[in-house]
Design a protein around this motif. Sequence first.
Motif, PDB file in Angstrom:
ATOM      1  N   THR A 174      98.124  39.042  97.182  1.00 42.37           N
ATOM      2  CA  THR A 174      99.710  39.570  97.751  1.00 42.37           C
ATOM      3  C   THR A 174      99.237  40.921  96.547  1.00 42.37           C
ATOM      4  OG1 THR A 174     100.492  37.565  97.700  1.00 42.37           O
ATOM      5  CG2 THR A 174     101.853  39.213  97.205  1.00 42.37           C
ATOM      6  N   LEU A 175      99.048  41.362  95.618  1.00 49.84           N
ATOM      7  CA  LEU A 175      98.842  42.812  94.534  1.00 49.84           C
ATOM      8  C   LEU A 175      98.315  42.880  94.879  1.00 49.84           C
ATOM      9  CD1 LEU A 175      99.708  43.667  91.971  1.00 49.84           C
ATOM     10  CD2 LEU A 175      97.683  42.440  90.702  1.00 49.84           C
ATOM     11  N   VAL A 176      97.366  42.561  95.280  1.00 48.39           N
ATOM     12  CA  VAL A 176      95.956  44.149  96.107  1.00 48.39           C
ATOM     13  C   VAL A 176      96.914  44.826  97.280  1.00 48.39           C
ATOM     14  CG1 VAL A 176      93.694  44.370  97.330  1.00 48.39           C
ATOM     15  CG2 VAL A 176      94.203  42.504  95.175  1.00 48.39           C
ATOM     16  N   SER A 177      97.315  43.139  98.316  1.00 46.07           N
ATOM     17  CA  SER A 177      97.455  44.506  99.053  1.00 46.07           C
ATOM     18  C   SER A 177      98.924  44.910  99.292  1.00 46.07           C
ATOM     19  CB  SER A 177      98.701  42.760 100.284  1.00 46.07           C
ATOM     20  OG  SER A 177      98.876  43.174 101.670  1.00 46.07           O
ATOM     21  N   LYS A 178      99.942  44.893  98.583  1.00 48.83           N
ATOM     22  CA  LYS A 178     101.289  45.634  98.309  1.00 48.83           C
ATOM     23  C   LYS A 178     100.689  47.126  97.786  1.00 48.83           C
ATOM     24  CE  LYS A 178     105.113  43.907  96.831  1.00 48.83           C
ATOM     25  NZ  LYS A 178     105.588  43.054  95.291  1.00 48.83           N
ATOM     26  N   VAL A 302      95.689  49.001  85.968  1.00 47.99           N
ATOM     27  CA  VAL A 302      95.873  47.723  86.012  1.00 47.99           C
ATOM     28  C   VAL A 302      96.521  46.850  84.909  1.00 47.99           C
ATOM     29  CG1 VAL A 302      95.009  47.278  88.309  1.00 47.99           C
ATOM     30  CG2 VAL A 302      93.784  45.972  86.200  1.00 47.99           C
ATOM     31  N   ASN A 303      97.397  46.384  84.954  1.00 46.45           N
ATOM     32  CA  ASN A 303      97.587  45.140  84.308  1.00 46.45           C
ATOM     33  C   ASN A 303      97.808  43.962  84.243  1.00 46.45           C
ATOM     34  OD1 ASN A 303      98.941  43.863  81.457  1.00 46.45           O
ATOM     35  ND2 ASN A 303     100.325  44.376  81.428  1.00 46.45           N
ATOM     36  N   PRO A 304      96.379  42.743  84.109  1.00 39.65           N
ATOM     37  CA  PRO A 304      96.121  42.131  84.469  1.00 39.65           C
ATOM     38  C   PRO A 304      97.395  40.776  83.869  1.00 39.65           C
ATOM     39  CG  PRO A 304      94.914  41.925  83.097  1.00 39.65           C
ATOM     40  CD  PRO A 304      95.416  43.669  83.445  1.00 39.65           C
ATOM     41  N   THR A 305      97.967  41.106  83.249  1.00 40.15           N
ATOM     42  CA  THR A 305      99.116  40.105  82.406  1.00 40.15           C
ATOM     43  C   THR A 305     100.297  40.273  82.474  1.00 40.15           C
ATOM     44  OG1 THR A 305      97.495  40.078  80.789  1.00 40.15           O
ATOM     45  CG2 THR A 305      99.522  39.186  80.349  1.00 40.15           C
ATOM     46  N   SER A 306     101.173  39.231  82.970  1.00 42.31           N
ATOM     47  CA  SER A 306     102.587  39.642  83.810  1.00 42.31           C
ATOM     48  C   SER A 306     103.416  39.077  82.088  1.00 42.31           C
ATOM     49  CB  SER A 306     103.165  38.076  84.848  1.00 42.31           C
ATOM     50  OG  SER A 306     102.870  36.962  84.374  1.00 42.31           O
ATOM     51  N   PRO A 307     105.085  39.458  82.485  1.00 44.21           N
ATOM     52  CA  PRO A 307     105.879  38.927  80.849  1.00 44.21           C
ATOM     53  C   PRO A 307     105.237  37.352  80.865  1.00 44.21           C
ATOM     54  CG  PRO A 307     106.952  40.818  82.345  1.00 44.21           C
ATOM     55  CD  PRO A 307     105.669  39.782  83.069  1.00 44.21           C
ATOM     56  N   SER A 314      90.607  40.114  85.036  1.00 44.16           N
ATOM     57  CA  SER A 314      90.400  40.938  85.622  1.00 44.16           C
ATOM     58  C   SER A 314      89.714  41.988  86.305  1.00 44.16           C
ATOM     59  CB  SER A 314      90.674  42.216  83.597  1.00 44.16           C
ATOM     60  OG  SER A 314      90.322  43.468  83.657  1.00 44.16           O
ATOM     61  N   ASP A 315      88.483  41.838  85.761  1.00 43.57           N
ATOM     62  CA  ASP A 315      87.359  41.920  86.478  1.00 43.57           C
ATOM     63  C   ASP A 315      87.109  41.987  88.117  1.00 43.57           C
ATOM     64  OD1 ASP A 315      85.763  43.054  84.092  1.00 43.57           O
ATOM     65  OD2 ASP A 315      84.973  41.249  83.711  1.00 43.57           O
ATOM     66  N   MET A 316      87.469  40.868  88.457  1.00 43.19           N
ATOM     67  CA  MET A 316      88.143  40.506  89.513  1.00 43.19           C
ATOM     68  C   MET A 316      89.356  41.177  90.968  1.00 43.19           C
ATOM     69  SD  MET A 316      89.693  36.950  91.454  1.00 43.19           S
ATOM     70  CE  MET A 316      87.573  35.700  91.174  1.00 43.19           C
TER      71      MET A 316
END
Length: 339
Positions: A174-178, A302-307, A314-316
């Motif tokens: 979803t993140l990549v698509s949005k 990108v920040n791979p960590t959510s609150p 990260s690499d993926m």
Amino acid sequence: MLPFIDEILRYDSLSIVGLEKNTGKTECLKYVLNRLPVESRRIAVTSIGIDGETVDQVTRTQKPEIVLREGMYFATSEMHYGQRRLVSELYDVSDENTSLGRVVTAKALTGGKILLSGPSSAASLRRWMADMRRLNIDLVIIDGALSRMSSASPAVSQSMILATGAAYSANINTLVSKTAHVVNLVNLDLTSDDNISRLEPVDKGLWAIDSEGRMRGLDALTSLSRDIQFEGMGDCKTLYVAGALVDGFLEKVRKNKDLKQVELVVRDFTKIFVTPQQLSLFVKGGGRVSVLHKSKLIAVTVNPTSPSGYVLDSDMLCDRLSEAIGLPVYDLLKNDNLQ
């Protein structure tokens, strides 16, 4: 140092836009400020929100502080100017009030921490940037946000960096698509030079242009109007939406047999509020969307960590997103740790 730093220097203005809170926008701003050549370039920075807080007021998570280097110019509110932790030279106090007082412009005489909260509208931001040009500033950097995307408009800044991450969506697909959808909008083609000169002065309404270049206004004032009529549009080659472009309008155009090959023009990508599905259907049906002003997207971070503490690989994430958008994607915190 990452290559997009050199590319930033090709433009006179840069917006750093977060697609959601906690996607790493402030970390990106910090990274950029720490690496620009302040010895040879005059740099000014401001924010259309509040940046530099140690704790996010919504999520209560820790945030990176903004540290300016000696010689940088900055604009912030009177309240936050009084809280600065650096020595500065005052240049201007604007006549315009924000909720935190007037906007103060100054030059940092020492390095130090600052809370940024500058001009709060696109119009006041443009006026401030014009003032900076009179001070011979080489590069203006604007801290922005998706909810205030007008700061990233090509009418305000020439270039931009998008910050995305797990806070935008914890699902990598979803993140990549949005994110790819936003990037597609940023990268829309310019319309023709004739259309640009013809439509640039028009800031209201819906307009049709025929094959002879004749313009006529439609009865509806905006694309949100319910009773939009497209009768007699057989010779329409271009539709111009001066305001927001929304799904309902795009669907009506797509379903009209006389408008199968129409070019739909908007002022810039910040005016587009359509889903990827509607946009895809419109383009597959033979239509196209173009803009009067085009932004230059320099990089995506990108920040791979959510609150909430959820962490994506990260690499993926960088690889998947880079493949989807055709641009390099950077995890700046990881990059910093590797240097």
